[in-house]
Design a protein around this motif. Structure first.
Motif, PDB file in Angstrom:
ATOM      1  N   UNK A 337       8.443  18.163  -9.801  1.00  0.00           N
ATOM      2  CA  UNK A 337       8.458  16.868  -8.441  1.00  0.00           C
ATOM      3  C   UNK A 337       7.603  16.318  -7.148  1.00  0.00           C
ATOM      4  N   UNK A 338       6.829  15.374  -7.645  1.00  0.00           N
ATOM      5  CA  UNK A 338       5.554  15.363  -6.708  1.00  0.00           C
ATOM      6  C   UNK A 338       4.368  15.900  -7.147  1.00  0.00           C
ATOM      7  N   UNK A 339       3.749  16.115  -7.883  1.00  0.00           N
ATOM      8  CA  UNK A 339       3.252  16.780  -8.272  1.00  0.00           C
ATOM      9  C   UNK A 339       2.476  15.580  -9.453  1.00  0.00           C
ATOM     10  N   UNK A 340       1.406  15.490  -9.663  1.00  0.00           N
ATOM     11  CA  UNK A 340       0.165  14.563 -10.458  1.00  0.00           C
ATOM     12  C   UNK A 340       0.752  15.015 -11.566  1.00  0.00           C
ATOM     13  N   UNK A 341      -0.178  13.888 -12.698  1.00  0.00           N
ATOM     14  CA  UNK A 341       0.243  14.757 -14.034  1.00  0.00           C
ATOM     15  C   UNK A 341      -0.773  15.653 -14.125  1.00  0.00           C
ATOM     16  N   UNK A 342      -1.751  16.088 -14.399  1.00  0.00           N
ATOM     17  CA  UNK A 342      -2.077  16.752 -14.698  1.00  0.00           C
ATOM     18  C   UNK A 342      -2.042  17.671 -14.554  1.00  0.00           C
ATOM     19  N   UNK A 343      -1.595  18.118 -12.928  1.00  0.00           N
ATOM     20  CA  UNK A 343      -1.025  19.469 -12.495  1.00  0.00           C
ATOM     21  C   UNK A 343       0.401  19.901 -13.042  1.00  0.00           C
ATOM     22  N   UNK A 344       1.585  18.904 -13.712  1.00  0.00           N
ATOM     23  CA  UNK A 344       2.738  19.539 -13.991  1.00  0.00           C
ATOM     24  C   UNK A 344       2.452  21.033 -15.229  1.00  0.00           C
ATOM     25  N   UNK A 345       3.374  21.271 -14.761  1.00  0.00           N
ATOM     26  CA  UNK A 345       3.847  22.338 -16.263  1.00  0.00           C
ATOM     27  C   UNK A 345       4.350  21.529 -17.793  1.00  0.00           C
ATOM     28  N   UNK A 346       3.897  22.250 -18.397  1.00  0.00           N
ATOM     29  CA  UNK A 346       4.582  21.902 -19.431  1.00  0.00           C
ATOM     30  C   UNK A 346       5.812  22.254 -19.560  1.00  0.00           C
ATOM     31  N   UNK A 347       6.382  21.558 -20.868  1.00  0.00           N
ATOM     32  CA  UNK A 347       8.150  22.079 -21.200  1.00  0.00           C
ATOM     33  C   UNK A 347       8.162  23.469 -21.727  1.00  0.00           C
ATOM     34  N   UNK A 348       9.472  23.998 -21.419  1.00  0.00           N
ATOM     35  CA  UNK A 348       9.889  25.246 -22.382  1.00  0.00           C
ATOM     36  C   UNK A 348      10.217  24.961 -23.558  1.00  0.00           C
ATOM     37  N   UNK A 349       9.728  26.282 -24.358  1.00  0.00           N
ATOM     38  CA  UNK A 349      10.019  25.848 -25.474  1.00  0.00           C
ATOM     39  C   UNK A 349      11.519  26.455 -25.416  1.00  0.00           C
ATOM     40  N   UNK A 350      11.651  25.242 -26.842  1.00  0.00           N
ATOM     41  CA  UNK A 350      13.172  25.402 -27.489  1.00  0.00           C
ATOM     42  C   UNK A 350      13.990  26.928 -28.320  1.00  0.00           C
ATOM     43  N   UNK A 351      12.820  27.245 -28.521  1.00  0.00           N
ATOM     44  CA  UNK A 351      13.207  28.735 -29.554  1.00  0.00           C
ATOM     45  C   UNK A 351      14.035  29.444 -28.969  1.00  0.00           C
ATOM     46  N   UNK A 352      14.410  30.760 -29.505  1.00  0.00           N
ATOM     47  CA  UNK A 352      15.325  31.376 -29.518  1.00  0.00           C
ATOM     48  C   UNK A 352      14.613  32.828 -29.869  1.00  0.00           C
ATOM     49  N   UNK A 353      14.414  33.892 -28.957  1.00  0.00           N
ATOM     50  CA  UNK A 353      13.608  35.243 -29.372  1.00  0.00           C
ATOM     51  C   UNK A 353      14.785  36.165 -29.804  1.00  0.00           C
ATOM     52  N   UNK A 354      13.765  36.879 -31.301  1.00  0.00           N
ATOM     53  CA  UNK A 354      15.123  37.552 -31.909  1.00  0.00           C
ATOM     54  C   UNK A 354      15.334  39.071 -31.070  1.00  0.00           C
ATOM     55  N   UNK A 355      16.551  39.568 -31.513  1.00  0.00           N
ATOM     56  CA  UNK A 355      17.408  40.421 -30.424  1.00  0.00           C
ATOM     57  C   UNK A 355      17.435  40.191 -29.183  1.00  0.00           C
ATOM     58  N   UNK A 356      17.485  38.844 -28.902  1.00  0.00           N
ATOM     59  CA  UNK A 356      18.795  38.518 -27.506  1.00  0.00           C
ATOM     60  C   UNK A 356      19.887  37.882 -28.108  1.00  0.00           C
ATOM     61  N   UNK A 357      20.736  37.248 -27.353  1.00  0.00           N
ATOM     62  CA  UNK A 357      22.217  36.963 -28.004  1.00  0.00           C
ATOM     63  C   UNK A 357      22.234  35.455 -26.995  1.00  0.00           C
ATOM     64  N   UNK A 358      22.901  34.058 -26.837  1.00  0.00           N
ATOM     65  CA  UNK A 358      22.347  33.221 -26.069  1.00  0.00           C
ATOM     66  C   UNK A 358      23.575  32.549 -26.285  1.00  0.00           C
ATOM     67  N   UNK A 359      24.242  31.456 -25.963  1.00  0.00           N
ATOM     68  CA  UNK A 359      24.853  31.240 -25.521  1.00  0.00           C
ATOM     69  C   UNK A 359      24.343  29.509 -25.586  1.00  0.00           C
ATOM     70  N   UNK A 360      25.661  28.993 -26.372  1.00  0.00           N
ATOM     71  CA  UNK A 360      25.496  27.069 -26.944  1.00  0.00           C
ATOM     72  C   UNK A 360      26.603  26.451 -26.873  1.00  0.00           C
ATOM     73  N   UNK A 361      26.588  24.925 -26.549  1.00  0.00           N
ATOM     74  CA  UNK A 361      28.094  24.111 -26.251  1.00  0.00           C
ATOM     75  C   UNK A 361      27.942  23.076 -26.942  1.00  0.00           C
TER      76      UNK A 361
END
Length: 543
Positions: A337-361
């Motif tokens: 919020x309030x940053x320029x387009x070049x300074x914005x961070x990239x979107x996080x990956x949608x993948x899930x790491x092996x060996x962990x548990x996740x919730x979904x709805x």
């Protein structure tokens, strides 16, 4: 890739159980909900691959003129009025009067609205004067342009081919039908005639008194009107064109050349205007009972349907959400919020790491006007076909790559209604889980207790109910050596009871003779895709 839910259509298999989702061929059996249909007679889901399609009407998408079916073939599936496409930009052309010629004294001779007329493109400024085509009057342009098309060498050669083969095909079909029908009738009615073979006798006697070189079944030799090299062009002419090429735009693209009915020139300046192809309105029928599923109105100006049996009006809509991905995106929006387009961070990956548990709805929406009770059951997760890594025992390699936890009991979903039909907040939010016997004792805070006795939010079960929508939580545990994507088949079964009493056999609707409301149950399969699995080695390398 975002998580998705696709619905199964059993048209490609004899079994109602869908194939395992890890097989590549299973993608042809699952479709988005908005592309499916529902047959009320068969009580089954239908897709575009299994329904039979019928053309209801033809019309021009530009002038919306309805074309009779008998005229479509004669007009070569093109609009026969003043509808043309620009050969360069595919925009609609307009018939405008050409600039009148000037007299010797510098004055304009003639009226501005008099001919000749040309086709003009308002987008790319192309006109038909560039190819030497003008029209005497602004109406009936298709008939005037048809003269140029019919006089083309390719068109004349095609008409000559049709005339040559048409006579032979008509004669062969007539002879075959007459001989077969007469032989069958004689063999059936007169005893002993079946032993007589008139075809063999006529073949043996054909050589007496006749020239053996003449055969009625042979076609006469076809001779073309002109040489193929002269009619089609190309060859040395195209080589000379490419050698003297100055700009790439001078050569027509493949799309522009394929739009023409016959062989066209490679030069952009020789492209001719194209008559707009006709569109059609199509009806769709069930392949089993031939009942109509989709039937649009015949008028070209109307976008309504007389019959519209789409699956989204019968099956509950399901949307899958990953809370950890949604939370990461919300934090990313706050940081950017309030940053320029070049300074914005990239979107996080949608993948899930092996060996962990996740919730979904799972967000389920009821499209029916009756309340339904839904039960979810996960099909057995098949072992991944990916080769096992070195050092992994065969027993571990045969284990399922992940485990799914979903509520096993039935849960209700309120009927569909307009927003203003809910009288108070209680109807809007529905009943609480403790009244249904499927949730914790506390109705205000949906929490459970872990092994240490600390309260933590509820993850598996009914999480929220609002109007005709219900949110169901689930949990997935991914194995340490898992690979591929998290895909699993889920069976959805729902039961509903109509509030309107069904009439009796005599047709009476009074309370004594009317039947009890009928309870119906329907089941269908879906495939839930939660995203790819990220191996633990890749996560360690990123750190």
């Amino acid at each position: 890739m975002a998580p998705s839910v696709l619905y199964h259509c059993p048209c490609l298999s004899t079994s109602s159980v869908p194939p395992p989702p890890h097989l590549p061929s299973s993608s042809y059996s699952f479709h988005p909900l908005n592309t499916l249909f529902f047959c009320e007679e068969c009580d089954a889901v239908r897709c575009n691959q299994c329904v039979s399609v019928e053309v209801s009407s033809y019309y021009c998408p530009n002038c919306l003129f309805e074309v009779p079916s008998a005229s479509v073939r004669a007009e070569k599936n093109r609009c026969a009025r003043n509808c043309f496409m620009c050969p360069n930009c595919r925009n609609t052309l307009a018939a405008v009067p050409a600039d009148p010629p000037e007299s010797s004294d510098g004055r304009i001779s003639g009226s501005v609205n008099e001919g000749p007329y040309i086709l003009y493109c308002n987008h790319c400024r192309w006109d038909s004067v560039e190819i030497g085509i003008t029209f005497e009057k602004p109406t009936g342009l298709a008939a005037q342009l048809q003269k140029f098309e019919d006089s083309a060498p390719d068109s004349l050669e095609f008409d000559r081919l049709k005339e040559h083969f048409d006579a032979f095909l008509r004669q062969s079909a007539l002879a075959a039908s007459t001989t077969a029908a007469a032989s069958a009738a004689l063999a059936r009615d007169i005893p002993g005639v079946g032993k007589y073979n008139p075809l063999a006798r006529s073949t043996n006697n054909r050589g007496y008194g006749k020239d053996k070189s003449v055969n009625r079944d042979e076609m006469t030799e076809y001779r073309s009107r002109s040489e193929i090299s002269q009619a089609a062009g190309g060859g040395e002419l195209d080589v000379e064109l490419m050698n003297g090429l100055e700009e790439v735009d001078e050569v027509a693209s493949l799309d522009q050349r394929w739009e023409s009915s016959w062989v066209s020139s490679m030069q952009t300046k020789d492209l001719k205007p194209i008559r707009i192809p006709l569109h059609s309105k199509r009806s769709k029928r069930c392949p089993a009972c031939t009942h109509i599923l989709i039937k649009p109105e015949q008028k070209s100006q109307s976008v309504r349907y007389k019959i519209k049996l789409v699956a989204s009006n019968y099956l509950p809509g399901i949307v899958v959400v990953l809370p950890h991905v949604r939370q990461a995106k919300e934090e990313l929006l706050k940081r950017n919020l309030g940053k320029s387009v070049s300074a914005q961070a990239e979107e996080p990956s949608v993948g899930m790491v092996a060996g962990r548990s996740y919730e979904f709805q799972l967000n389920l929406t009821n499209p029916l006007y009756d309340p339904i009770e839904v039960r979810l059951s996960v099909q057995r997760v098949h072992v991944s076909t990916a080769p096992a890594k070195e050092g992994v025992s065969p027993e571990k390699a045969k284990r399922p790559p992940f485990a799914i936890s979903l509520p096993t009991t039935k849960f209700p979903i309120s009927p569909f209604a307009e927003a203003w039909e809910y009288e108070d907040d209680e109807d809007m939010f529905g009943v609480e889980d403790d009244e249904l016997g499927i949730g914790p004792t506390s109705a205000t805070v949906k929490t459970t207790k872990d092994k240490d006795g600390r309260a933590r939010p509820k993850t598996v079960g009914v999480l929220e109910r609002k109007a005709n929508k219900t949110v169901v939580g689930g949990e997935i545990v991914i194995g340490k050596e898992a690979q591929g994507s998290v895909k699993f088949n889920m069976l959805v079964s729902y039961t509903y009871r109509s509030d309107d009493p069904a009439p009796s056999e005599s047709g009476d609707m009074d309370g004594h003779n009317a039947r009890a409301p009928e309870i119906k149950t329907f089941s269908f399969y879906t495939v839930v895709d939660l995203g790819p699995i990220i191996p633990r080695e890749e996560v360690k390398l990123d750190l």
